[in-house]
Design an enzyme around this catalytic site. Structure first.
Site, short mmCIF file in Angstrom:
data_model
loop_
_atom_site.label_atom_id
_atom_site.label_comp_id
_atom_site.label_asym_id
_atom_site.label_seq_id
_atom_site.Cartn_x
_atom_site.Cartn_y
_atom_site.Cartn_z
N TYR A 1 -39.05 30.57 -31.98
CA TYR A 1 -39.22 29.13 -31.71
C TYR A 1 -39.58 28.97 -30.25
CZ TYR A 1 -37.98 24.18 -31.17
OH TYR A 1 -38.00 22.83 -30.91
N ASP B 1 -41.64 34.30 -23.71
CA ASP B 1 -40.86 33.06 -23.71
C ASP B 1 -39.43 33.46 -23.35
OD1 ASP B 1 -39.19 30.97 -24.30
OD2 ASP B 1 -40.20 30.42 -26.16
N LYS C 1 -33.61 26.15 -19.44
CA LYS C 1 -32.16 26.36 -19.60
C LYS C 1 -31.47 26.76 -18.28
CE LYS C 1 -32.62 27.22 -24.54
NZ LYS C 1 -32.10 26.11 -25.29
N1 HOZ Z 1 -33.50 23.93 -30.62
C1 HOZ Z 1 -32.58 24.10 -29.57
C2 HOZ Z 1 -31.78 25.34 -29.73
N2 HOZ Z 1 -32.51 26.49 -30.04
C3 HOZ Z 1 -31.71 22.87 -29.32
C4 HOZ Z 1 -30.97 22.37 -30.48
C5 HOZ Z 1 -30.27 21.03 -30.19
O1 HOZ Z 1 -30.08 20.66 -29.05
O2 HOZ Z 1 -29.95 20.35 -31.15
#
Ligand code: HOZ
Length: 429
Positions: free
Chosen positions: A144, A239, A267
């Site tokens: 992702y 990434d 992050k």
């Molecule tokens: N997609 C992010 C974690 N891999 C954030 C998920 C969230 O904050 O709900």
């Protein structure tokens, strides 16, 4: 566990925020629960609106490597607050954080700040296409890279959690330039690069996949990506939104000794404030506007609060033995969880890379998204709820990683293993 106030807040939230949340996974739908609303946090602990406390293994999905409210981060933020919150003009802080990133990450000679991981990867792809003059992008199933159109194909994280292949609203004509291959499949990449290498702008990869649960790179996989992109004049993008400053101070590229052309961060480099960055070789980064022609911009980019929190965080990570100490606790947790599953007679795969952990309810070795999807999701949902009831806050999805922070003590690790043992024993019965 009392949840009266969280329930009331969620009822209010769903009326005015889609699904009641500002990012899908946290709605907890995949585990058949409602989210708990957080009131405050401290160290490795979260405290919800009803006064329940939890040992936190989400860590704001990665950034809180020092734990919540680290005194140096709070101090740095307080200092900046006295001077202003946003100027939309350059500050010295931006140079300081950029220098820290360049010093830490060998492959990065220049860096551009943005506001999120999504922005970082989206901009990196545009840059790769602009530099190479090619359109095709290779990514990997279950990785992702944020929610930019181009990358929302066979994605991990929320997309995997909800079991959807992509998203309405993403034109076919946009994603027809994106090829998604199985993670760790060296032959699949070699095959495509042999046939179409001269049309590939870039390969983007999570060097340690953290958005399909945790999946480590197979020996030789990252090396092969480097070799093939190099041979075809394509760019390699790491990434490192999750892994940057997490698996090592220099990121996964330091751990595995690979030099990508472009790297994406977010992050940890914002110390808990919204931030992102992309950087790489000088000759590539000089294509970014206004030095070059590849356009990318942002009103809040380089925001002074985010820069200050990032700098204060990175300063702490340089302390002697920081990663060794944190990783030791993660290793202990992974070992304890594995034993707990074994003694409960539950099939599970537990793995960790540094302080990132994965726990799959499957007996299959997990090397890619197909393997990750063999995990028993019903069992995971029951485990999640059982752990929450015992005060352990996990990501509410099988397709996310756990994060151990420097603020987790042995006491909390042992309490987590004990809770897991009890929950898994109950689940077997
Ligand atoms: N997609 C992010 C974690 N891999 C954030 C998920 C969230 O904050 O709900």
């Amino acid at each position: 566990m009392k949840q009266k106030k969280s329930r009331r807040l969620f009822e209010s939230a769903v009326k005015i925020i889609p699904g009641g949340v500002n990012s899908p996974v946290r709605a907890c739908r995949a585990v058949g629960a409602d989210p708990v609303f957080i009131d405050h946090a401290d160290g490795c602990m979260l405290f919800d609106a009803d006064g329940n406390s939890y040992i936190d293994y989400v860590g704001s999905w990665g950034p809180m490597i020092l734990g919540h409210r680290h005194p140096r981060v709070i101090e740095a933020l307080a200092e900046i607050l006295e001077r202003g919150t946003s100027f939309g003009a350059p500050t010295e802080l931006e140079i300081n954080l950029a220098e820290m990133i360049v010093d830490a990450v060998e492959s990065v000679e220049m860096v551009r700040m943005v506001n999120s991981g999504t922005e970082a990867t989206m901009s990196a792809i545009r840059l790769a296409r602009g530099v190479t003059g090619r359109d095709l992008v290779i990514k990997f199933d279950g990785c992702y890279h944020g929610h930019a159109d181009t990358l929302l194909v066979e994605a991990g994280s929320g997309v995997a959690t909800f079991g959807i292949p992509g998203s309405p609203g993403v034109p076919k004509s946009v994603v027809e330039h994106t090829l998604s291959l199985p993670y760790n499949d060296i032959e699949a990449v070699r095959d495509i690069m042999t046939r179409q290498g001269d049309r590939i702008a870039c390969i983007i990869v999570e060097p340690v996949a953290g958005n399909m649960g945790l999946v480590a790179p197979a020996p030789g996989f990252l090396e092969m990506l480097r070799e093939l992109t190099h041979a075809s004049g394509s760019l390699l993008i790491f990434d490192e939104v999750m892994t940057g400053f997490r698996v090592a101070y220099g990121g996964a590229q330091a751990l595995y000794n690979i030099r990508p052309d472009i790297s994406c961060f977010a992050k940890i480099i914002g110390g808990g404030l919204p931030v992102g960055a992309y950087g790489g070789r000088r000759d590539i980064m000089e294509h970014v506007s206004p030095r070059g022609a590849v356009y990318q911009a942002g009103t809040l980019s380089g925001n002074p609060l985010a820069m200050a929190a990032g700098i204060a965080t990175l300063e702490q990570l340089k302390a002697h033995g920081f990663y060794e100490n944190m990783n030791k606790k993660a290793e202990q947790l992974a070992g304890g969880l594995k034993k707990a599953a074994e003694s409960a007679g539950i099939k599970a795969r537990v793995d960790h890379v540094g302080s990132m952990l994965g726990f799959f309810f499957t007996d299959r070795e997990v090397t890619n998204f197909e393997d990750a999807k063999t995990s028993d999701l019903e069992l995971f949902a029951a485990y999640y709820k059982g752990m929450l009831n015992k005060g352990i806050y996990l990501a509410p999805s099988q397709f996310e990683s756990l994060f151990v922070s420097a603020a987790h003590g042995i006491e909390q690790i042992e309490a987590t293993i004990k809770a897991a043992g009890e929950v898994l024993d109950e689940l077997r019965e």
